[in-house]
Design an enzyme around this catalytic site. Structure first.
Site, PDB file in Angstrom:
ATOM      1  N   ASP A  27       0.919  -1.097  -0.087  1.00  0.00           N
ATOM      2  CA  ASP A  27      -0.045  -0.129  -0.046  1.00  0.00           C
ATOM      3  C   ASP A  27       0.994   1.269   0.131  1.00  0.00           C
ATOM      4  O   ASP A  27       0.395   2.099   0.660  1.00  0.00           O
ATOM      5  CB  ASP A  27      -1.000   0.199   1.230  1.00  0.00           C
ATOM      6  CG  ASP A  27      -1.810  -1.568   1.258  1.00  0.00           C
ATOM      7  OD1 ASP A  27      -2.346  -1.802   0.189  1.00  0.00           O
ATOM      8  OD2 ASP A  27      -1.833  -1.770   2.311  1.00  0.00           O
ATOM      9  N   HIS A  55      -3.818  -2.244  -6.692  1.00  0.00           N
ATOM     10  CA  HIS A  55      -3.205  -0.813  -7.358  1.00  0.00           C
ATOM     11  C   HIS A  55      -4.421   0.035  -7.987  1.00  0.00           C
ATOM     12  O   HIS A  55      -4.994  -0.537  -8.684  1.00  0.00           O
ATOM     13  CB  HIS A  55      -2.181  -1.356  -8.261  1.00  0.00           C
ATOM     14  CG  HIS A  55      -0.982  -2.209  -7.878  1.00  0.00           C
ATOM     15  ND1 HIS A  55      -0.296  -3.221  -8.544  1.00  0.00           N
ATOM     16  CD2 HIS A  55      -0.513  -2.095  -6.440  1.00  0.00           C
ATOM     17  CE1 HIS A  55       0.666  -3.632  -7.823  1.00  0.00           C
ATOM     18  NE2 HIS A  55       0.702  -3.152  -6.578  1.00  0.00           N
ATOM     19  N   THR A  56      -4.417   0.931  -7.307  1.00  0.00           N
ATOM     20  CA  THR A  56      -5.249   2.065  -7.837  1.00  0.00           C
ATOM     21  C   THR A  56      -4.661   3.161  -8.836  1.00  0.00           C
ATOM     22  O   THR A  56      -3.511   3.359  -8.348  1.00  0.00           O
ATOM     23  CB  THR A  56      -5.711   3.056  -6.519  1.00  0.00           C
ATOM     24  OG1 THR A  56      -6.284   2.144  -5.403  1.00  0.00           O
ATOM     25  CG2 THR A  56      -6.894   3.916  -7.021  1.00  0.00           C
ATOM     26  N   ARG A 157       4.516 -29.432  -5.146  1.00  0.00           N
ATOM     27  CA  ARG A 157       4.461 -30.294  -6.546  1.00  0.00           C
ATOM     28  C   ARG A 157       3.020 -30.753  -6.666  1.00  0.00           C
ATOM     29  O   ARG A 157       2.973 -31.861  -7.375  1.00  0.00           O
ATOM     30  CB  ARG A 157       5.633 -31.056  -6.455  1.00  0.00           C
ATOM     31  CG  ARG A 157       6.897 -30.478  -6.710  1.00  0.00           C
ATOM     32  CD  ARG A 157       8.045 -31.390  -6.330  1.00  0.00           C
ATOM     33  NE  ARG A 157       7.842 -31.454  -4.723  1.00  0.00           N
ATOM     34  CZ  ARG A 157       8.713 -32.214  -4.464  1.00  0.00           C
ATOM     35  NH1 ARG A 157       9.876 -32.938  -4.692  1.00  0.00           N
ATOM     36  NH2 ARG A 157       8.556 -32.485  -2.726  1.00  0.00           N
ATOM     37  N   GLN A 243       2.491  -6.370  -3.367  1.00  0.00           N
ATOM     38  CA  GLN A 243       2.996  -6.486  -1.880  1.00  0.00           C
ATOM     39  C   GLN A 243       4.370  -5.638  -1.792  1.00  0.00           C
ATOM     40  O   GLN A 243       4.413  -4.589  -2.263  1.00  0.00           O
ATOM     41  CB  GLN A 243       3.111  -8.035  -1.550  1.00  0.00           C
ATOM     42  CG  GLN A 243       1.783  -8.744  -1.288  1.00  0.00           C
ATOM     43  CD  GLN A 243       1.107  -8.958  -2.664  1.00  0.00           C
ATOM     44  OE1 GLN A 243       1.669  -9.584  -3.469  1.00  0.00           O
ATOM     45  NE2 GLN A 243      -0.014  -8.633  -2.715  1.00  0.00           N
ATOM     46  N   THR A 359      -8.120  -4.023  -1.357  1.00  0.00           N
ATOM     47  CA  THR A 359      -8.601  -5.332  -1.541  1.00  0.00           C
ATOM     48  C   THR A 359      -9.683  -5.813  -0.367  1.00  0.00           C
ATOM     49  O   THR A 359     -10.568  -6.499  -0.721  1.00  0.00           O
ATOM     50  CB  THR A 359      -7.447  -6.497  -1.778  1.00  0.00           C
ATOM     51  OG1 THR A 359      -6.598  -5.889  -2.667  1.00  0.00           O
ATOM     52  CG2 THR A 359      -7.716  -7.781  -1.874  1.00  0.00           C
ATOM     53  N   THR A 360      -9.266  -5.351   0.609  1.00  0.00           N
ATOM     54  CA  THR A 360     -10.056  -6.031   1.980  1.00  0.00           C
ATOM     55  C   THR A 360     -10.803  -4.781   2.466  1.00  0.00           C
ATOM     56  O   THR A 360     -11.773  -5.331   3.414  1.00  0.00           O
ATOM     57  CB  THR A 360      -9.093  -6.410   2.937  1.00  0.00           C
ATOM     58  OG1 THR A 360      -8.253  -5.487   3.339  1.00  0.00           O
ATOM     59  CG2 THR A 360      -8.004  -7.560   2.500  1.00  0.00           C
ATOM     60  N   GLY A 475      -0.077  13.885  -3.227  1.00  0.00           N
ATOM     61  CA  GLY A 475      -1.467  14.162  -3.448  1.00  0.00           C
ATOM     62  C   GLY A 475      -2.126  12.746  -4.180  1.00  0.00           C
ATOM     63  O   GLY A 475      -1.285  12.334  -5.063  1.00  0.00           O
TER      64      GLY A 475
END
Ligand code: IMP
Length: 488
Positions: A27, A55-56, A157, A243, A359-360, A475
């Site tokens: 973030d 991602h914005t 695997r 991430q 996302t959350t 900004g």
């Protein structure tokens, strides 16, 4: 092309490839940085993570797009690659594709998905729920997108992979093996009433996946070879990290991490391109780092759970900026008069920065600027440049504590060295008060237009970090970013 873009073009033209990764716990505003540099690249590739990312970005016409799986490059019509290191969720991909079509309109640029990327199934999600239940109070607080199981099952695997969507028999064998291995876990949680949903059979999962797969048949390929050819043909490639360093499975705060390789080296592993192909890295650092979920966060201002709950219990402050105005004015006054507690500072910055996960939707806990952590992230990623985001958060603040070193067992740790993760929460953070700026710097895009004290802040930080601070976010808008003149 304005001065900022011209300066960037000059700097970046010598780097045919560029990796953008996060310094903290996600973030950081990587989307905005990627958006700024994308114009100088032809291809955008994701190499790690999966649908846990958010991602914005803004399109050229100013429409907002939140990308989870597809590289941000889509918004600028770049060739998009979901490389092998990215975990693939077919259902969410199709949903995102549809949304992107609606927002971007018309025909999208080409998208490629690696034939051997780990393929999400409902078993991954159920297994993640099982693991979190079994961990009890030691749970990680994941995004619940099956990321840990996607990586773990791949390494065991046992993973179905994307290309098997078109090899029905092979896919059924993979699904059956996976089901056989995980069934005792599902039975246990079903028996104890902790997971109540009906577990689909491998045949049912197969039918559902194969039916959806017709929509991506033309997208699936060997992306390593594709990227190799693009490079050979002189194309310029941007590698979009997801991430961040603190969430990298190896170099983050294990076990409170995501499961991919989110540091810069992950770009080589995740794409199958050789290391010498990676020419420069931009490390994106947030002026006040944030964290969601569990795990160490040395410079954290307040208690994690309280900070995370705050966004939910005070939703009105986040939903409506006018409702927030009185709250912010009162807290600012207390911060500047030296009477605010750390909890109040956290609340102030959470509301000011709208710190909730894309996302959350969970509230993000917020920390002070943490130089020892950044020096570690710099050692691990060896960036050519730093992008410092959200610098405008310090507007109107007289001064702010900055973590300048970590002390453990009475010893100051050397720059770039961290204790093992389990000891990280025990470090004592040594802080200095750094002068900020009582002006509002929102939207400033020229370094020379910053008040002198803001310029001094950047120069002081840059000296301590030893890496040029190339970009400074001021900004949320696309133009609210400074491009500095730095050595090439
Ligand atoms: P997972 O990636 O869903 O396995 O979650 C593991 C940890 O990483 C949790 O603490 C998540 O909150 C965190 N995490 C994963 N992706 C992101 C992200 O994009 N931003 C911030 N935190 C993330």
């Amino acid at each position: 092309m304005n001065d900022n873009q011209e300066r960037l073009r000059e700097l970046l033209q010598q780097h045919q490839t560029l990796v953008v990764v996060g310094a903290n716990w996600g973030d950081e505003g990587k989307g905005k940085v990627i958006d700024k540099v994308l114009g100088f690249y032809d291809v955008a590739a994701r190499f790690s993570g999966g649908a846990n990312a958010g991602h914005t970005i803004f399109t050229r016409s100013g429409k907002k797009l939140i990308s989870h799986l597809i590289p941000c490059g889509l918004a600028q019509n770049k060739i998009c690659v979901l490389a092998r290191g990215e975990f693939f969720n077919l259902e969410l991909f199709l949903k995102e594709l549809e949304e992107s079509k609606n927002i971007l309109g018309g025909v999208l640029s080409p998208i490629y998905i690696d034939q051997q990327a780990a393929l999400w199934t409902p078993y991954h999600r159920l297994f993640e729920s099982y693991i979190e239940i079994m961990r009890g109070s030691a749970k990680i607080g994941t995004t619940n997108k099956g990321i840990g199981p996607l990586e773990g099952i791949y390494k065991l695997r046992l993973a179905p992979v994307v290309g098997q969507l078109f090899e029905k028999d092979l896919l059924l064998v993979s699904l059956q093996s996976l089901y056989n291995v995980l069934k005792p876990c599902f039975d246990y949680t079903a028996f104890s009433g902790q997971i109540t949903e009906i577990i689909p059979t491998p045949q049912e999962v197969l039918e559902s996946l194969v039916n959806q797969a017709v929509n991506i048949k033309d997208f699936v390929t060997d992306t390593s070879f594709l990227l190799y050819e693009q490079l050979k043909n002189g194309k310029r490639i941007l590698f979009e990290g997801a991430q961040a360093t603190g969430l990298d499975a190896w170099w983050g705060t294990y076990p409170y991490v995501s499961s991919g390789n989110s540091v810069a080296a992950g770009a080589a592993l995740g794409t199958g391109l050789a290391m010498e192909n990676f020419q420069a890295t931009i490390l994106v650092a947030k002026i006040l780092p944030t964290r969601v979920g569990a795990g160490p966060f040395p410079s954290e201002m307040w208690e994690r759970q309280k900070a995370m709950d705050f966004a939910r219990s005070h939703a009105e402050l986040f939903a409506d900026k006018t409702a927030a105005a009185d709250f912010l004015a009162e807290k600012l006054h207390r911060i500047n008069s030296g009477s605010a507690s750390n909890a109040e500072m956290s609340q102030y910055f959470q509301v000011l920065g709208d710190e909730r996960g894309a996302t959350t939707g969970r509230g993000r806990s917020i920390g002070f600027l943490d130089i020892p952590w950044l020096l570690y992230a710099i050692r691990i990623n060896n960036p050519k440049f730093i992008a410092l985001t959200r610098f405008d958060m310090l507007s109107k603040i007289k001064s702010i504590p900055v973590v300048v070193s970590y002390k453990l067992d009475g010893e100051i740790l050397p720059d770039g060295k961290l204790p093992p993760s389990w000891a990280l929460s025990k470090v004592e953070t040594i802080k200095d008060d750094w002068l900020c700026f009582e002006h509002d710097i929102s939207g400033i895009s020229d370094f020379n237009n910053l008040p002198q004290s803001a310029q001094d802040f950047i120069i002081r930080l840059e000296k301590r970090l030893g890496v040029p601070i190339l970009l400074i976010g001021t900004g949320p808008g696309r133009e609210a970013i400074i491009v500095r003149t730095v050595d090439k």
